[in-house]
Write a protein that holds these residues in place. Structure first.
Motif, mmCIF file in Angstrom:
data_model
loop_
_atom_site.group_PDB
_atom_site.id
_atom_site.type_symbol
_atom_site.label_atom_id
_atom_site.label_comp_id
_atom_site.label_asym_id
_atom_site.label_seq_id
_atom_site.Cartn_x
_atom_site.Cartn_y
_atom_site.Cartn_z
ATOM 1 N N MET A 54 0.825 -1.211 0.000
ATOM 2 C CA MET A 54 0.000 0.000 0.000
ATOM 3 C C MET A 54 0.854 1.253 0.000
ATOM 4 S SD MET A 54 -3.369 -0.933 2.010
ATOM 5 C CE MET A 54 -2.499 -1.306 3.472
ATOM 6 N N LEU A 55 1.945 1.235 0.754
ATOM 7 C CA LEU A 55 2.841 2.397 0.760
ATOM 8 C C LEU A 55 3.405 2.638 -0.644
ATOM 9 C CD1 LEU A 55 4.832 1.827 4.080
ATOM 10 C CD2 LEU A 55 2.891 3.365 3.701
ATOM 11 N N GLY A 56 3.583 1.554 -1.388
ATOM 12 C CA GLY A 56 4.127 1.664 -2.738
ATOM 13 C C GLY A 56 3.075 1.870 -3.811
ATOM 14 N N GLY A 57 1.818 1.999 -3.400
ATOM 15 C CA GLY A 57 0.752 2.250 -4.370
ATOM 16 C C GLY A 57 0.406 1.053 -5.234
ATOM 17 N N LEU A 58 0.799 -0.151 -4.804
ATOM 18 C CA LEU A 58 0.474 -1.359 -5.560
ATOM 19 C C LEU A 58 -0.906 -1.857 -5.194
ATOM 20 C CD1 LEU A 58 3.911 -3.087 -4.966
ATOM 21 C CD2 LEU A 58 3.131 -2.040 -7.094
ATOM 22 N N ASP A 59 -1.396 -1.400 -4.038
ATOM 23 C CA ASP A 59 -2.710 -1.797 -3.550
ATOM 24 C C ASP A 59 -3.235 -0.587 -2.772
ATOM 25 O OD1 ASP A 59 -4.886 -3.284 -2.885
ATOM 26 O OD2 ASP A 59 -3.840 -4.638 -1.504
ATOM 27 N N LEU A 60 -4.541 -0.450 -2.671
ATOM 28 C CA LEU A 60 -5.089 0.719 -1.983
ATOM 29 C C LEU A 60 -5.672 0.330 -0.629
ATOM 30 C CD1 LEU A 60 -6.791 2.466 -5.029
ATOM 31 C CD2 LEU A 60 -4.725 3.193 -3.819
ATOM 32 N N PRO A 61 -5.518 1.207 0.374
ATOM 33 C CA PRO A 61 -6.059 0.895 1.693
ATOM 34 C C PRO A 61 -7.591 0.939 1.717
ATOM 35 C CG PRO A 61 -5.112 3.110 1.674
ATOM 36 C CD PRO A 61 -4.817 2.506 0.346
ATOM 37 N N SER A 62 -8.174 0.271 2.703
ATOM 38 C CA SER A 62 -9.630 0.327 2.886
ATOM 39 C C SER A 62 -10.028 1.696 3.407
ATOM 40 C CB SER A 62 -10.088 -0.756 3.870
ATOM 41 O OG SER A 62 -9.577 -2.006 3.487
ATOM 42 N N SER A 63 -9.188 2.272 4.253
ATOM 43 C CA SER A 63 -9.377 3.662 4.681
ATOM 44 C C SER A 63 -8.037 4.243 5.075
ATOM 45 C CB SER A 63 -10.370 3.730 5.849
ATOM 46 O OG SER A 63 -9.867 3.002 6.946
ATOM 47 N N GLY A 64 -8.009 5.563 5.229
ATOM 48 C CA GLY A 64 -6.748 6.235 5.554
ATOM 49 C C GLY A 64 -6.117 6.813 4.295
ATOM 50 N N THR A 65 -5.033 7.563 4.499
ATOM 51 C CA THR A 65 -4.387 8.191 3.347
ATOM 52 C C THR A 65 -2.889 7.892 3.309
ATOM 53 O OG1 THR A 65 -4.081 10.194 4.651
ATOM 54 C CG2 THR A 65 -5.949 10.177 3.143
ATOM 55 N N ILE A 66 -2.379 7.812 2.100
ATOM 56 C CA ILE A 66 -0.949 7.638 1.886
ATOM 57 C C ILE A 66 -0.486 8.724 0.925
ATOM 58 C CG2 ILE A 66 0.823 6.130 0.897
ATOM 59 C CD1 ILE A 66 -1.012 3.788 1.886
ATOM 60 N N ARG A 67 0.548 9.421 1.333
ATOM 61 C CA ARG A 67 1.086 10.489 0.488
ATOM 62 C C ARG A 67 2.534 10.184 0.141
ATOM 63 N NH1 ARG A 67 -2.169 14.911 0.426
ATOM 64 N NH2 ARG A 67 -0.517 16.318 -0.249
ATOM 65 N N VAL A 68 2.866 10.360 -1.131
ATOM 66 C CA VAL A 68 4.238 10.207 -1.601
ATOM 67 C C VAL A 68 4.624 11.520 -2.269
ATOM 68 C CG1 VAL A 68 5.757 9.014 -3.226
ATOM 69 C CG2 VAL A 68 4.048 7.717 -1.935
ATOM 70 N N ALA A 69 5.738 12.100 -1.842
ATOM 71 C CA ALA A 69 6.197 13.375 -2.399
ATOM 72 C C ALA A 69 5.044 14.379 -2.451
ATOM 73 C CB ALA A 69 6.814 13.167 -3.781
ATOM 74 N N ASP A 70 4.321 14.470 -1.330
ATOM 75 C CA ASP A 70 3.231 15.440 -1.185
ATOM 76 C C ASP A 70 2.036 15.200 -2.093
ATOM 77 O OD1 ASP A 70 3.900 16.961 0.960
ATOM 78 O OD2 ASP A 70 5.219 18.301 -0.199
ATOM 79 N N GLN A 71 1.908 13.997 -2.615
ATOM 80 C CA GLN A 71 0.723 13.711 -3.418
ATOM 81 C C GLN A 71 -0.014 12.508 -2.847
ATOM 82 O OE1 GLN A 71 1.102 14.223 -7.734
ATOM 83 N NE2 GLN A 71 3.281 14.509 -7.352
ATOM 84 N N ASP A 72 -1.333 12.605 -2.839
ATOM 85 C CA ASP A 72 -2.178 11.555 -2.287
ATOM 86 C C ASP A 72 -2.298 10.410 -3.302
ATOM 87 O OD1 ASP A 72 -4.236 9.963 -1.341
ATOM 88 O OD2 ASP A 72 -5.264 11.672 -0.427
ATOM 89 N N LEU A 73 -1.798 9.233 -2.916
ATOM 90 C CA LEU A 73 -1.829 8.091 -3.835
ATOM 91 C C LEU A 73 -3.253 7.655 -4.156
ATOM 92 C CD1 LEU A 73 0.859 5.467 -2.713
ATOM 93 C CD2 LEU A 73 0.812 6.786 -4.820
ATOM 94 N N HIS A 74 -4.107 7.748 -3.152
ATOM 95 C CA HIS A 74 -5.468 7.230 -3.260
ATOM 96 C C HIS A 74 -6.311 7.950 -4.307
ATOM 97 C CE1 HIS A 74 -8.247 4.829 -0.408
ATOM 98 N NE2 HIS A 74 -8.567 4.636 -1.660
ATOM 99 N N THR A 75 -6.122 9.287 -4.370
ATOM 100 C CA THR A 75 -7.012 10.085 -5.220
ATOM 101 C C THR A 75 -6.473 10.255 -6.640
ATOM 102 O OG1 THR A 75 -5.931 12.079 -4.429
ATOM 103 C CG2 THR A 75 -7.888 11.395 -3.239
#
Ligand SMILES: Nc1ncnc2c1ncn2[C@@H]1O[C@H](COP(=O)(O)OP(=O)(O)OP(=O)(O)O)[C@@H](O)[C@H]1O
Ligand SMILES: [Mg+2]
Length: 226
Positions: A54-75
């Motif tokens: 999930m941290l690597g953006g290979l899978d998405l979390p059920s809830s919560g947010t992950i940001r890489v280089a100030d960008q939201d992976l989820h959205t």
């Protein structure tokens, strides 16, 4: 405050299998600064690979947010997420995931070709990093012709070749003898020093874990400071 390269806030992951719900991650928050190295440990099945994916953006979390280089992976759109991953992240899977029909050299050059680098530039960079993991004599072998530890090192070279700002490694030295593991550790420390590359290393190897700046343990779906 040092700048953050990757962050997770209140991340949860529930797998739904045959009508059953399994909560693997319940509430995980994490802040990784530029150039920081941390280790994540935990028993088998505790959710380390799930979290790393999930941290690597290979899978998405059920809830919560992950940001890489100030960008939201989820959205992000799938395409934007791929671009962000290619530019900022290197990923070493627990089971190497090399492309079987390509040589070691081609596998390692792939992230650079995908981002649009010229072939000779990609090849030179791939040869250099393959030498750094001790595989200059195996560049034209295909994965099936390599040993487990050699495949693992090709996968490590592939994750590092693009000089990403953050590298996520799932059991990078699990298949390696002590000497080779030491060499990989030295390479990690060199990139960390020279390029400020941040690392998250999932490992059962406590020696490797304690050579990072911070060791976190995944227990009952939460990340605890050790
Ligand atoms: N796609 C999936 N669908 C359903 N359950 C899954 C899925 N992937 C993982 N799980 C479950 O989630 C839990 C955590 O798995 P994960 O692979 O993250 O563990 P791990 O900490 O990496 O273990 P190991 O140290 O053995 O690699 C396990 O109980 C596993 O069965
Ligand atoms: Mg795992």
């Amino acid at each position: 405050m040092s700048k953050s390269i990757l962050s997770a806030k209140a991340v949860a992951k529930v797998y739904r299998e045959a009508g059953q719900e399994v909560a693997v991650l319940r509430d995980v928050s994490l802040e990784l600064a530029v150039g920081e190295r941390i280790a994540i440990v935990g028993s088998s099945g505790s959710g380390k690979s799930t979290l790393l994916n999930m941290l690597g953006g290979l899978d998405l979390p059920s809830s919560g947010t992950i940001r890489v280089a100030d960008q939201d992976l989820h959205t992000q759109s799938e395409k934007a997420r791929s671009r962000l991953r290619n530019r900022e992240l290197g990923f070493v899977y627990q089971f190497h995931h090399l492309l079987p029909e390509f040589t070691a050299l081609e596998n390692v050059a792939m992230p650079l070709l995908l981002r649009g680098d010229r072939r000779n530039v990609a090849t030179d960079a791939a040869l250099e990093i393959l030498a750094a993991v001790g595989l200059e004599h195996r560049t034209s072998h295909k994965p099936a012709q390599l040993s487990g530890g050699e495949r693992q090192r090709v996968a490590i070279a592939r994750a590092l070749v693009g000089q990403p700002s953050c590298v996520l490694m799932d059991e990078p030295t699990g298949n390696l003898d002590r000497k080779t593991a030491e060499d990989i550790q030295a390479l990690i420390e060199r990139l960390n020093n020279e390029l400020q590359t941040a690392f998250i290393i999932v490992t059962h190897d406590m020696e490797l874990a304690h050579r990072t700046g911070r060791v976190l343990e995944l227990v009952d779906g939460e990340l605890l400071q050790r």
